[in-house]
Design an enzyme around this catalytic site. Structure first.
Site, PDB file in Angstrom:
ATOM      1  N   TYR A  53      64.388  33.351  32.806  1.00 11.46           N
ATOM      2  CA  TYR A  53      64.026  34.159  33.973  1.00 11.46           C
ATOM      3  C   TYR A  53      65.245  34.532  34.807  1.00 11.46           C
ATOM      4  O   TYR A  53      66.200  33.778  34.870  1.00 11.46           O
ATOM      5  CB  TYR A  53      63.045  33.393  34.860  1.00 11.46           C
ATOM      6  CG  TYR A  53      61.698  33.138  34.241  1.00 11.46           C
ATOM      7  CD1 TYR A  53      61.300  33.764  33.065  1.00 11.46           C
ATOM      8  CD2 TYR A  53      60.809  32.235  34.826  1.00 11.46           C
ATOM      9  CE1 TYR A  53      60.062  33.506  32.503  1.00 11.46           C
ATOM     10  CE2 TYR A  53      59.561  31.974  34.275  1.00 11.46           C
ATOM     11  CZ  TYR A  53      59.201  32.610  33.101  1.00 11.46           C
ATOM     12  OH  TYR A  53      57.978  32.354  32.552  1.00 11.46           O
ATOM     13  N   SER A 234      50.038  35.167  33.703  1.00  9.74           N
ATOM     14  CA  SER A 234      49.550  36.551  33.824  1.00  9.74           C
ATOM     15  C   SER A 234      48.067  36.598  34.202  1.00  9.74           C
ATOM     16  O   SER A 234      47.304  37.367  33.610  1.00  9.74           O
ATOM     17  CB  SER A 234      49.783  37.335  32.528  1.00  9.74           C
ATOM     18  OG  SER A 234      51.135  37.607  32.331  1.00  9.74           O
ATOM     19  N   LEU A 236      46.745  37.992  36.578  1.00  7.87           N
ATOM     20  CA  LEU A 236      46.431  39.341  37.067  1.00  7.87           C
ATOM     21  C   LEU A 236      46.932  40.427  36.117  1.00  7.87           C
ATOM     22  O   LEU A 236      46.943  41.603  36.481  1.00  7.87           O
ATOM     23  CB  LEU A 236      47.024  39.559  38.468  1.00  7.87           C
ATOM     24  CG  LEU A 236      46.373  38.756  39.601  1.00  7.87           C
ATOM     25  CD1 LEU A 236      47.061  39.053  40.925  1.00  7.87           C
ATOM     26  CD2 LEU A 236      44.881  39.054  39.696  1.00  7.87           C
ATOM     27  N   GLY A 237      47.331  40.040  34.912  1.00  8.91           N
ATOM     28  CA  GLY A 237      47.720  41.036  33.919  1.00  8.91           C
ATOM     29  C   GLY A 237      48.794  41.997  34.401  1.00  8.91           C
ATOM     30  O   GLY A 237      48.572  43.211  34.451  1.00  8.91           O
ATOM     31  N   PHE A 238      49.974  41.441  34.749  1.00 12.11           N
ATOM     32  CA  PHE A 238      51.090  42.251  35.273  1.00 12.11           C
ATOM     33  C   PHE A 238      50.687  43.038  36.523  1.00 12.11           C
ATOM     34  O   PHE A 238      51.210  44.116  36.795  1.00 12.11           O
ATOM     35  CB  PHE A 238      51.612  43.229  34.219  1.00 12.11           C
ATOM     36  CG  PHE A 238      52.258  42.579  33.030  1.00 12.11           C
ATOM     37  CD1 PHE A 238      52.625  41.251  33.032  1.00 12.11           C
ATOM     38  CD2 PHE A 238      52.496  43.316  31.871  1.00 12.11           C
ATOM     39  CE1 PHE A 238      53.211  40.654  31.933  1.00 12.11           C
ATOM     40  CE2 PHE A 238      53.089  42.734  30.759  1.00 12.11           C
ATOM     41  CZ  PHE A 238      53.441  41.404  30.785  1.00 12.11           C
ATOM     42  N   GLY A 239      49.729  42.522  37.283  1.00  7.67           N
ATOM     43  CA  GLY A 239      49.285  43.194  38.501  1.00  7.67           C
ATOM     44  C   GLY A 239      48.198  44.220  38.290  1.00  7.67           C
ATOM     45  O   GLY A 239      47.649  44.756  39.268  1.00  7.67           O
ATOM     46  N   LEU A 241      45.182  43.770  37.365  1.00  8.48           N
ATOM     47  CA  LEU A 241      43.915  43.279  37.909  1.00  8.48           C
ATOM     48  C   LEU A 241      43.932  43.128  39.431  1.00  8.48           C
ATOM     49  O   LEU A 241      43.023  42.551  40.000  1.00  8.48           O
ATOM     50  CB  LEU A 241      43.539  41.962  37.233  1.00  8.48           C
ATOM     51  CG  LEU A 241      43.030  42.117  35.792  1.00  8.48           C
ATOM     52  CD1 LEU A 241      42.999  40.784  35.068  1.00  8.48           C
ATOM     53  CD2 LEU A 241      41.654  42.777  35.778  1.00  8.48           C
ATOM     54  N   GLY A 243      44.129  46.053  40.869  1.00  9.10           N
ATOM     55  CA  GLY A 243      43.537  47.370  41.067  1.00  9.10           C
ATOM     56  C   GLY A 243      44.504  48.420  41.566  1.00  9.10           C
ATOM     57  O   GLY A 243      44.141  49.588  41.727  1.00  9.10           O
ATOM     58  N   LYS A 244      45.772  48.027  41.768  1.00 12.85           N
ATOM     59  CA  LYS A 244      46.707  48.963  42.406  1.00 12.85           C
ATOM     60  C   LYS A 244      47.125  50.120  41.513  1.00 12.85           C
ATOM     61  O   LYS A 244      47.685  51.111  42.006  1.00 12.85           O
ATOM     62  CB  LYS A 244      47.940  48.218  42.919  1.00 12.85           C
ATOM     63  CG  LYS A 244      48.786  47.542  41.847  1.00 12.85           C
ATOM     64  CD  LYS A 244      49.886  46.728  42.499  1.00 12.85           C
ATOM     65  CE  LYS A 244      50.701  45.945  41.485  1.00 12.85           C
ATOM     66  NZ  LYS A 244      51.706  45.080  42.138  1.00 12.85           N
TER      67      LYS A 244
END
Length: 346
Positions: A53, A234, A236-239, A241, A243-244
């Site tokens: 990272y 993950s 939120l699945g790379f964000g 999820l 909704g953005k």
């Protein structure tokens, strides 16, 4: 905050784990320190990092995340209050600038020594193999396809011997695996059962979210029956999820906007499923992000849910998901959408 125990140990960890992979790229050292301060104030005592990272991996930035955590430990002197997990890179094109020797004894020792130095600590609580040496379970690859060019020879016994020696030296406390298959997971467990002196893998860090529930196929049963806890990444699945990205939006500074190659959760079917989950959340007065995280938090095989954020606002919302309990109606709705759009993201 809610707490669980790392399986087969007396170590109590927060059910929300602070993920760190943006620090050193999308986040500065100061912002990383701010996130750790805030997380600890909210009751989080579990951090996850890796020598690779921040992500995306880059020769000029690798291991910056561990250094940021290390300066925070040095500044606060509170290493003993944190349960710390890190990882050694596997053999891959994207990590060859770190080393190319896979999980040889020399490679593992070199990796652990490097992480300890960067993290300003004498020990790592959970040391994980970031991904298999075998040609399997890469990002974007669904299922196993036999590769005749894969000349991997089963070295799991030797890997565990090296990790055992590092445990005896006090440099690591426990062992975890990551991005593993059911076969690989059982091989690690088998070795530690047959050879009592070898350490047992206590956690498995794999992706798990509303768009990718493949952990439930094989691995969830192993997790429950063998007591190897899921550290879900993950969630939120790379964000996606959050909704953005719905409606074709591309928020400035967001992960997929910055790194458009990260399309794992952005297929047509994944977007369709996300829209359905968004509508379900709105109908039940929930934010999509908190519904998605609360679903992961509710799974019986979960040990800790690794959340990440690039702002304190996002971090606050994600942490607060621990207080969200999904109704039977919402859980039923999630299953209906899942049956219509099963695992659209590999």
């Amino acid at each position: 905050m809610k707490y669980t125990h790392l399986p087969h140990t007396d170590i109590e960890v927060s059910k929300i784990c602070l993920g760190t992979m943006t620090w050193g790229n999308q986040n500065t050292e100061e912002e990383g320190h701010e996130q750790m301060d805030y997380a600890v104030d909210q009751g989080i005592n579990f951090f996850d990092t890796a020598e690779l990272y921040p992500i995306p991996a880059h020769p000029d930035r690798h291991s910056l995340t561990e250094k940021i955590i290390g300066t925070w430990f040095k500044k606060n002197g509170n290493r003993d209050k944190i349960v710390l997990a890190s990882k050694i890179v596997g053999r891959a094109e994207m990590s060859k600038f770190i080393r190319t020797t896979g999980f040889s004894r020399e490679s593992i020792i070199e990796a652990v020594e490097g992480s300890l130095k960067r993290l300003n600590t004498d020990y790592i609580d959970v040391y994980q193999l970031h991904w298999p040496e075998r040609n399997t379970n890469y990002f974007g690859k669904r299922g196993y396809a036999h590769d005749i060019s894969d000349h991997w020879e089963d070295n799991i016994h030797q890997v565990l011997e090296t990790l055992r020696d590092l445990i005896r030296e006090g440099k690591i406390r426990h062992v975890g695996i990551s991005n593993e298959t059911p076969w690989g997971t059982m091989r690690f467990l088998e070795e530690s059962k047959v050879h009592a002196t070898l350490p047992r893998a206590i956690t498995i860090q794999n992706p798990y979210n509303l768009l990718n529930r493949l952990f439930e196929v094989g691995l969830s049963e192993i997790s429950m029956r063998e007591q190897i806890g899921l550290l879900a990444y993950s969630p939120l699945g790379f964000g996606v999820l959050s909704g953005k990205y719905l409606g074709g939006r591309s928020p400035e500074g967001s992960r997929i906007t910055l790194f458009p190659n990260y399309k794992r959760y952005s297929s047509k079917t994944a977007i369709e499923a996300t829209q359905k989950y968004y509508e379900l959340a709105m109908a039940n007065d929930l934010s999509l992000a908190q519904m998605a995280l609360a679903f992961v938090n509710s799974r019986p095989f979960l040990t800790s849910n690794i959340i990440g954020a690039t702002s304190i606002k996002q971090l606050k919302e994600n942490i607060e998901s621990i207080d969200v309990t999904l109704s039977d109606e919402v859980l039923k709705g999630i299953e209906e959408i899942h049956n219509q759009h099963p695992n659209p993201a590999p």
